[in-house]
Design a protein around this motif. Sequence first.
Motif, PDB file in Angstrom:
ATOM      1  N   VAL A  36      34.465 -26.251  18.503  1.00 13.25           N
ATOM      2  CA  VAL A  36      32.970 -26.072  18.859  1.00 13.25           C
ATOM      3  C   VAL A  36      33.001 -25.507  20.130  1.00 13.25           C
ATOM      4  CG1 VAL A  36      31.224 -27.950  19.372  1.00 13.25           C
ATOM      5  CG2 VAL A  36      32.626 -28.520  17.643  1.00 13.25           C
ATOM      6  N   ALA A  37      33.809 -25.707  21.058  1.00 10.92           N
ATOM      7  CA  ALA A  37      33.452 -24.940  22.424  1.00 10.92           C
ATOM      8  C   ALA A  37      33.591 -23.611  22.233  1.00 10.92           C
ATOM      9  CB  ALA A  37      34.767 -25.491  23.432  1.00 10.92           C
ATOM     10  N   ALA A  38      34.588 -23.169  21.403  1.00 10.27           N
ATOM     11  CA  ALA A  38      34.664 -21.715  21.222  1.00 10.27           C
ATOM     12  C   ALA A  38      33.446 -21.336  20.401  1.00 10.27           C
ATOM     13  CB  ALA A  38      35.857 -21.389  20.348  1.00 10.27           C
ATOM     14  N   ILE A  39      32.896 -21.634  19.554  1.00 12.27           N
ATOM     15  CA  ILE A  39      31.455 -21.466  18.887  1.00 12.27           C
ATOM     16  C   ILE A  39      30.488 -21.296  20.063  1.00 12.27           C
ATOM     17  CG2 ILE A  39      29.977 -22.145  17.120  1.00 12.27           C
ATOM     18  CD1 ILE A  39      32.275 -22.959  15.340  1.00 12.27           C
ATOM     19  N   SER A  40      30.340 -22.074  20.889  1.00 16.00           N
ATOM     20  CA  SER A  40      29.496 -22.250  21.868  1.00 16.00           C
ATOM     21  C   SER A  40      29.309 -21.120  22.731  1.00 16.00           C
ATOM     22  CB  SER A  40      29.610 -23.660  22.599  1.00 16.00           C
ATOM     23  OG  SER A  40      30.476 -23.187  23.803  1.00 16.00           O
ATOM     24  N   ALA A  41      30.457 -20.332  22.770  1.00 17.39           N
ATOM     25  CA  ALA A  41      30.742 -19.118  23.490  1.00 17.39           C
ATOM     26  C   ALA A  41      29.665 -18.071  22.749  1.00 17.39           C
ATOM     27  CB  ALA A  41      32.018 -18.677  23.723  1.00 17.39           C
ATOM     28  N   LEU A  42      29.712 -18.049  21.621  1.00 14.28           N
ATOM     29  CA  LEU A  42      29.003 -17.271  20.515  1.00 14.28           C
ATOM     30  C   LEU A  42      27.593 -17.380  20.656  1.00 14.28           C
ATOM     31  CD1 LEU A  42      31.457 -16.527  17.669  1.00 14.28           C
ATOM     32  CD2 LEU A  42      31.078 -14.907  19.812  1.00 14.28           C
ATOM     33  N   VAL A  43      27.244 -18.697  20.700  1.00 14.98           N
ATOM     34  CA  VAL A  43      25.947 -19.306  20.605  1.00 14.98           C
ATOM     35  C   VAL A  43      25.057 -18.722  21.922  1.00 14.98           C
ATOM     36  CG1 VAL A  43      24.314 -21.443  20.578  1.00 14.98           C
ATOM     37  CG2 VAL A  43      26.061 -21.029  18.923  1.00 14.98           C
ATOM     38  N   ILE A  44      25.715 -18.988  23.082  1.00 17.22           N
ATOM     39  CA  ILE A  44      25.326 -18.641  24.527  1.00 17.22           C
ATOM     40  C   ILE A  44      25.148 -17.077  24.570  1.00 17.22           C
ATOM     41  CG2 ILE A  44      25.869 -18.907  27.091  1.00 17.22           C
ATOM     42  CD1 ILE A  44      27.438 -21.363  26.128  1.00 17.22           C
ATOM     43  N   GLY A  45      26.306 -16.453  24.068  1.00 19.25           N
ATOM     44  CA  GLY A  45      26.068 -14.950  23.855  1.00 19.25           C
ATOM     45  C   GLY A  45      25.177 -14.300  23.397  1.00 19.25           C
TER      46      GLY A  45
END
Length: 152
Positions: free
Chosen positions: A3-12
């Motif tokens: 979930v933390a890794a996916i958040s990086a893409l969402v923020i990007g």
Amino acid sequence: MLVAAISALVIGFIWYHPKVFGTAWMRSAGLTEADLKGGNMAKIFILALFFAFLLSTALPGIVIHQVGALSLVGGDPSNALPSYAAFLSDYGNAFRTFKHGALHGTLTGIFIALPILGTNALFERKGAKYIFINSGYWIVTLAIMGGIICAW
């Protein structure tokens, strides 16, 4: 950590959107929309998620204090002295909040990501705007990732 890794893409997606910092980033990076459309987007996003996941596996040791106690017993609590169980009984949930993880994530962004990205950008002959846009993304992203990991 996923979930933390996916958040990086969402923020990007948000950070580098043309209405946020995307247009300024393209200019400071010396890129055009045609340059960006020329890449293999599936490969880029899969690798970006993989790299973010690698980063998320390193963050628990930074954002969760109890990981340090676990490392002191060699990673195996069953071989620990009774003081380990007593310590976790007293402090097992101390500082396990989103806010605290976000603080440590922010500090990680400022003191690790910013110097690394800044150094690379200087040798690439990129300007301050490029450094601050990219470093700002990682500072915010590491804050969110740290918060997720610490609170979860």
